[in-house]
Design a protein around this motif. Structure first.
Motif, PDB file in Angstrom:
ATOM      1  N   PRO A 370       0.742  -1.297  -0.058  1.00 51.64           N
ATOM      2  CA  PRO A 370      -0.010   0.012   0.004  1.00 51.64           C
ATOM      3  C   PRO A 370       1.017   1.326  -0.049  1.00 51.64           C
ATOM      4  CG  PRO A 370      -0.973  -1.752   1.364  1.00 51.64           C
ATOM      5  CD  PRO A 370       0.262  -2.116   1.064  1.00 51.64           C
ATOM      6  N   ASN A 371       1.985   1.280   0.784  1.00 47.91           N
ATOM      7  CA  ASN A 371       2.812   2.535   0.816  1.00 47.91           C
ATOM      8  C   ASN A 371       3.693   2.604  -0.410  1.00 47.91           C
ATOM      9  OD1 ASN A 371       1.823   3.238   3.507  1.00 47.91           O
ATOM     10  ND2 ASN A 371       3.628   2.187   4.450  1.00 47.91           N
ATOM     11  N   TYR A 372       4.079   1.491  -0.785  1.00 48.27           N
ATOM     12  CA  TYR A 372       4.905   1.614  -1.932  1.00 48.27           C
ATOM     13  C   TYR A 372       4.064   2.060  -3.089  1.00 48.27           C
ATOM     14  CZ  TYR A 372       7.599  -0.252  -6.006  1.00 48.27           C
ATOM     15  OH  TYR A 372       8.508  -0.533  -7.278  1.00 48.27           O
ATOM     16  N   ILE A 373       2.969   1.645  -3.363  1.00 47.09           N
ATOM     17  CA  ILE A 373       2.103   1.984  -4.380  1.00 47.09           C
ATOM     18  C   ILE A 373       1.397   3.220  -4.637  1.00 47.09           C
ATOM     19  CG2 ILE A 373      -0.099   1.512  -5.716  1.00 47.09           C
ATOM     20  CD1 ILE A 373       0.369  -1.605  -5.434  1.00 47.09           C
ATOM     21  N   SER A 374       1.267   3.801  -3.370  1.00 48.69           N
ATOM     22  CA  SER A 374       0.809   5.241  -2.934  1.00 48.69           C
ATOM     23  C   SER A 374       1.638   6.257  -3.462  1.00 48.69           C
ATOM     24  CB  SER A 374       0.358   5.398  -1.491  1.00 48.69           C
ATOM     25  OG  SER A 374       1.833   5.502  -0.695  1.00 48.69           O
ATOM     26  N   GLU A 375       3.210   6.000  -3.680  1.00 46.39           N
ATOM     27  CA  GLU A 375       4.026   6.893  -4.091  1.00 46.39           C
ATOM     28  C   GLU A 375       3.542   7.424  -5.645  1.00 46.39           C
ATOM     29  OE1 GLU A 375       6.704   8.504  -2.822  1.00 46.39           O
ATOM     30  OE2 GLU A 375       5.976   7.509  -0.822  1.00 46.39           O
ATOM     31  N   ILE A 376       2.803   6.480  -6.361  1.00 44.69           N
ATOM     32  CA  ILE A 376       2.553   6.807  -7.794  1.00 44.69           C
ATOM     33  C   ILE A 376       1.702   7.912  -7.836  1.00 44.69           C
ATOM     34  CG2 ILE A 376       1.477   5.734  -9.842  1.00 44.69           C
ATOM     35  CD1 ILE A 376       2.429   3.177  -8.684  1.00 44.69           C
ATOM     36  N   SER A 377       0.878   8.234  -6.872  1.00 45.65           N
ATOM     37  CA  SER A 377      -0.006   9.336  -6.885  1.00 45.65           C
ATOM     38  C   SER A 377       0.351  10.833  -6.975  1.00 45.65           C
ATOM     39  CB  SER A 377      -0.867   9.230  -5.551  1.00 45.65           C
ATOM     40  OG  SER A 377      -0.215   9.571  -4.463  1.00 45.65           O
ATOM     41  N   LYS A 378       1.892  10.769  -6.792  1.00 49.64           N
ATOM     42  CA  LYS A 378       2.494  12.310  -6.909  1.00 49.64           C
ATOM     43  C   LYS A 378       2.848  12.546  -8.381  1.00 49.64           C
ATOM     44  CE  LYS A 378       7.074  10.560  -5.607  1.00 49.64           C
ATOM     45  NZ  LYS A 378       8.352  10.549  -4.614  1.00 49.64           N
ATOM     46  N   LEU A 379       2.644  11.626  -9.300  1.00 44.90           N
ATOM     47  CA  LEU A 379       2.929  11.910 -10.487  1.00 44.90           C
ATOM     48  C   LEU A 379       2.217  13.169 -11.179  1.00 44.90           C
ATOM     49  CD1 LEU A 379       3.513   8.496 -12.109  1.00 44.90           C
ATOM     50  CD2 LEU A 379       5.077  10.136 -11.913  1.00 44.90           C
ATOM     51  N   ASP A 380       0.860  13.434 -10.618  1.00 43.32           N
ATOM     52  CA  ASP A 380      -0.015  14.290 -11.220  1.00 43.32           C
ATOM     53  C   ASP A 380       0.758  15.687 -10.935  1.00 43.32           C
ATOM     54  OD1 ASP A 380      -2.290  15.433 -12.585  1.00 43.32           O
ATOM     55  OD2 ASP A 380      -2.971  15.619 -10.632  1.00 43.32           O
ATOM     56  N   SER A 381       1.242  15.801  -9.583  1.00 40.32           N
ATOM     57  CA  SER A 381       1.747  17.008  -8.900  1.00 40.32           C
ATOM     58  C   SER A 381       2.806  17.462  -9.758  1.00 40.32           C
ATOM     59  CB  SER A 381       1.592  16.949  -7.616  1.00 40.32           C
ATOM     60  OG  SER A 381       2.618  16.088  -7.074  1.00 40.32           O
ATOM     61  N   LEU A 382       3.763  16.406 -10.173  1.00 40.00           N
ATOM     62  CA  LEU A 382       5.025  16.790 -10.511  1.00 40.00           C
ATOM     63  C   LEU A 382       4.910  17.512 -12.206  1.00 40.00           C
ATOM     64  CD1 LEU A 382       6.905  13.366  -9.890  1.00 40.00           C
ATOM     65  CD2 LEU A 382       7.118  15.569  -8.898  1.00 40.00           C
ATOM     66  N   LEU A 383       3.669  17.114 -12.746  1.00 38.53           N
ATOM     67  CA  LEU A 383       3.622  17.670 -14.036  1.00 38.53           C
ATOM     68  C   LEU A 383       2.895  19.083 -13.768  1.00 38.53           C
ATOM     69  CD1 LEU A 383       2.115  14.962 -16.365  1.00 38.53           C
ATOM     70  CD2 LEU A 383       4.390  15.673 -16.185  1.00 38.53           C
ATOM     71  N   LYS A 384       2.621  19.457 -12.889  1.00 41.46           N
ATOM     72  CA  LYS A 384       2.026  20.706 -12.521  1.00 41.46           C
ATOM     73  C   LYS A 384       3.109  21.917 -11.991  1.00 41.46           C
ATOM     74  CE  LYS A 384      -2.668  19.164 -11.843  1.00 41.46           C
ATOM     75  NZ  LYS A 384      -3.582  18.997 -10.790  1.00 41.46           N
ATOM     76  N   LYS A 385       4.308  21.169 -11.830  1.00 45.08           N
ATOM     77  CA  LYS A 385       5.215  22.167 -10.982  1.00 45.08           C
ATOM     78  C   LYS A 385       6.096  23.112 -12.266  1.00 45.08           C
ATOM     79  CE  LYS A 385       6.561  19.466  -6.994  1.00 45.08           C
ATOM     80  NZ  LYS A 385       7.760  18.716  -6.278  1.00 45.08           N
TER      81      LYS A 385
END
Length: 385
Positions: A370-385
């Motif tokens: 669960p913690n490992y896979i949850s890291e994938i959710s930050k991808l969306d914010s990386l494209l907005k930086k």
């Protein structure tokens, strides 16, 4: 936001297909528009990628008639592949058009000879057109990173790295804009189709073999001998069934070729089946219902990991080792380098360890995934930086 995916080899490699599907799933918002520039668009149409995004050909044929002559002369004189790439991608930026991000999604493209030069050319073209580029979910063997590759990598506005070996190698070289994020295929949807006769849910060993690993074996023929010994062990010492699972079906790199050899050898036991070709979501559905998985293809192993199937990987590059280290804290026993298959029973011994550790591995998945896979959710914010 408009996002264009490129550096996609075609969906007959179901790992490539999984990256397209899972990337769109992770980034999809009401306002987001996707397009895919594919090296093999006919494959993507066949496997239904056009149902989730527009699909166009990334390349063009060489010009016809006298217009072809300058390219042929340059290729002969310079003996430089970039001349060919310049020719077939001459309309590339026009095809991408007005996009906010161009994501190079072929995770291990930089691990193979010729591909870094090919995608460096496209990276330069995109920057000349003032388009933001990202190298998406990559793995790169550290020994391949030379000064030319470094120059190319520094051009990307964003690099997401799917395992820590590559991340550390890029960090040591002070490549900017790098972020560690697990492979998006960990969140690929699955489709559970009816099981074929001979596939017992929860009591079947899934086996995947890749022609690629045969090119890295220490002694010719030793890899298939190891798979044969493994199948002999499963048939004689357990009550489990065996499903041979192809994950890439390109004509030049087809898992069905070595798997068919194994199937023909064991089909009369009535305990070994060869799965037909399926899309990546359906393959994940079959793998999810295996008790164990022995896989050579990275995205077959990711399907196993993400569905909490105890998985043993026969690897040949940094990606297999790095993903296992990040997930389990070590690659020992979880990954066997194909070059280490020195004896016919090496693979069987590792599989016996996997069987003994079955319950502990499943319990570990419950805690870690669960913690490992949850890291994938930050991808969306990386494209907005």
């Amino acid at each position: 936001m408009k996002i264009t995916l490129y550096a996609h080899g075609g969906s007959a490699n179901h790992g490539c297909e999984a990256l397209v599907r899972s990337t769109i799933k992770v980034l999809k918002k009401n306002e987001t528009e996707f397009s895919l520039l594919s090296e093999q668009p006919q494959e993507d149409l066949y496997y239904g990628i056009n149902q989730i995004t527009t699909v166009n050909n990334a390349k063009d044929d060489l010009p016809h008639g006298i217009s072809k002559l300058p390219y042929l002369i340059l290729m002969k004189l310079r003996k430089d592949d970039s001349v060919y790439y310049e020719a077939i991608y001459r309309h590339f930026t026009h095809k991408i058009g007005n996009t906010d991000w161009a994501l190079a999604i072929g995770g291990d493209n930089y691990c193979y000879t010729g591909f870094p030069e090919q995608y460096a050319l496209l990276n330069k073209k995109l920057h000349a057109a003032h388009i933001h580029t990202a190298l998406w979910g990559c793995s790169i063997d550290p020994f391949r990173i030379n000064s030319k590759m470094e120059e190319d990598l520094r051009l990307y506005n964003l690099i997401t790295v799917r395992e820590s070996i590559t991340y550390q190698a890029l960090k040591e070289r002070q490549i900017p804009n790098i972020h560690w994020v697990p492979d998006t295929a960990f969140v690929l949807d699955k489709i559970e189709k009816p099981l074929p006769e001979g596939f017992e849910e929860g009591n079947t060993v899934g086996i995947n073999v890749s022609p690629l690993i045969l090119n890295h074996e220490s002694n010719q023929g030793i890899t298939l001998k190891n798979y044969e010994k493994l199948i002999d062990f499963i048939l004689s010492r357990t009550q489990m069934q065996i499903a041979l699972i192809p994950h890439v079906v390109w004509s030049h790199n087809d898992d069905r070729k070595p798997l068919t050899c194994l199937y023909e050898h064991y089909k009369d036991t009535n305990r070994v089946i060869l799965l037909d070709d399926h899309n990546s979501m359906e393959l994940k559905g079959y793998i999810a219902r295996c008790r164990f998985l022995v896989a050579a293809r990275t995205h077959a192993s990711i399907a196993g990991y993400s569905e909490k199937v105890p998985t043993l990987v026969v690897g040949y590059s940094v990606k297999a080792k790095g993903i296992a280290m990040d997930l389990f804290g070590t690659d020992e026993n979880y990954v066997i380098p194909v070059s280490s298959l020195s004896q016919p029973d090496t693979l069987t011994k590792h599989f016996e360890w996997l069987m003994k550790m079955e319950d502990k591995i499943r319990n570990y998945y419950d805690v870690r995934l669960p913690n490992y896979i949850s890291e994938i959710s930050k991808l969306d914010s990386l494209l907005k930086k």
